[in-house]
Design a protein around this motif. Structure first.
Motif, short mmCIF file in Angstrom:
data_model
loop_
_atom_site.label_atom_id
_atom_site.label_comp_id
_atom_site.label_asym_id
_atom_site.label_seq_id
_atom_site.Cartn_x
_atom_site.Cartn_y
_atom_site.Cartn_z
N ASN A 56 0.87 8.12 -1.16
CA ASN A 56 1.72 7.31 -2.04
C ASN A 56 2.38 6.18 -1.26
OD1 ASN A 56 1.10 8.91 -4.21
ND2 ASN A 56 2.98 10.10 -4.12
N SER A 57 2.83 6.46 -0.05
CA SER A 57 3.47 5.43 0.77
C SER A 57 2.48 4.34 1.16
CB SER A 57 4.06 6.04 2.04
OG SER A 57 5.08 6.92 1.72
N PHE A 58 1.28 4.73 1.56
CA PHE A 58 0.26 3.75 1.94
C PHE A 58 -0.12 2.88 0.75
CE2 PHE A 58 -1.22 6.78 5.46
CZ PHE A 58 -0.41 6.17 6.39
N LYS A 59 -0.25 3.48 -0.42
CA LYS A 59 -0.62 2.73 -1.62
C LYS A 59 0.48 1.74 -2.00
CE LYS A 59 -2.13 3.31 -6.41
NZ LYS A 59 -1.49 2.08 -6.79
N THR A 60 1.74 2.18 -1.94
CA THR A 60 2.87 1.31 -2.26
C THR A 60 2.93 0.13 -1.31
OG1 THR A 60 4.11 3.19 -3.10
CG2 THR A 60 5.37 1.22 -2.56
N ASP A 63 -0.02 -2.31 -1.93
CA ASP A 63 0.21 -3.12 -3.13
C ASP A 63 1.24 -4.22 -2.85
OD1 ASP A 63 -1.58 -1.55 -4.50
OD2 ASP A 63 -0.03 -0.34 -5.52
N ARG A 64 2.28 -3.88 -2.13
CA ARG A 64 3.31 -4.87 -1.79
C ARG A 64 2.73 -5.97 -0.91
NH1 ARG A 64 8.44 -2.66 1.12
NH2 ARG A 64 8.43 -1.34 -0.72
N LEU A 65 1.90 -5.57 0.06
CA LEU A 65 1.29 -6.54 0.96
C LEU A 65 0.37 -7.49 0.20
CD1 LEU A 65 1.00 -7.41 3.91
CD2 LEU A 65 -0.91 -5.82 4.10
N LEU A 66 -0.42 -6.96 -0.72
CA LEU A 66 -1.31 -7.81 -1.51
C LEU A 66 -0.55 -8.73 -2.45
CD1 LEU A 66 -4.24 -5.36 -2.34
CD2 LEU A 66 -4.26 -7.31 -0.79
N SER A 67 0.58 -8.30 -2.96
CA SER A 67 1.36 -9.15 -3.86
C SER A 67 2.03 -10.30 -3.12
CB SER A 67 2.41 -8.33 -4.61
OG SER A 67 3.43 -7.93 -3.74
N GLU A 68 2.24 -10.16 -1.81
CA GLU A 68 2.88 -11.19 -1.02
C GLU A 68 1.87 -12.06 -0.28
OE1 GLU A 68 5.57 -9.13 1.53
OE2 GLU A 68 6.90 -8.56 -0.12
N LYS A 69 0.62 -11.93 -0.63
CA LYS A 69 -0.44 -12.66 0.05
C LYS A 69 -0.34 -14.15 -0.24
CE LYS A 69 -5.47 -12.61 0.40
NZ LYS A 69 -6.70 -11.99 -0.12
N CYS A 70 -0.46 -14.95 0.78
CA CYS A 70 -0.39 -16.41 0.63
C CYS A 70 -1.79 -16.95 0.40
CB CYS A 70 0.19 -17.06 1.88
SG CYS A 70 1.91 -16.61 2.17
#
Length: 75
Positions: A56-60, A63-70
């Motif tokens: 769950n931690s890795f998935k969260t 997802d956060r990293l992909l949403s902040e992708k430039c």
């Protein structure tokens, strides 16, 4: 559970620990047991659902990293 003046006090469910369970933050959301401040983290009380916790931690975080992708703008 011990009683003090008519109130029930939850004890830490870690083996060999007799400390009082911490309210709110002492509840493990993966195994639903109550723990003291020292054993409240899943890693410290050897949570049987630790693999689920890590997934769950890795998935969260992924997802956060992909949403902040430039993405560079095309000219």
């Amino acid at each position: 559970m011990a009683k003090i003046q008519g109130k029930k006090i939850a004890k830490c469910t870690a083996s060999g620990c007799s400390n009082r369970a911490v309210r709110i933050v002492g509840d493990c959301r993966y195994c639903q047991h109550k723990f003291c401040g020292q054993h409240r983290l899943p890693e410290t009380h050897a949570c049987p659902n630790l693999t689920t916790c890590k997934q769950n931690s890795f998935k969260t975080l992924a997802d956060r990293l992909l949403s902040e992708k430039c993405v560079a703008s095309k000219v």
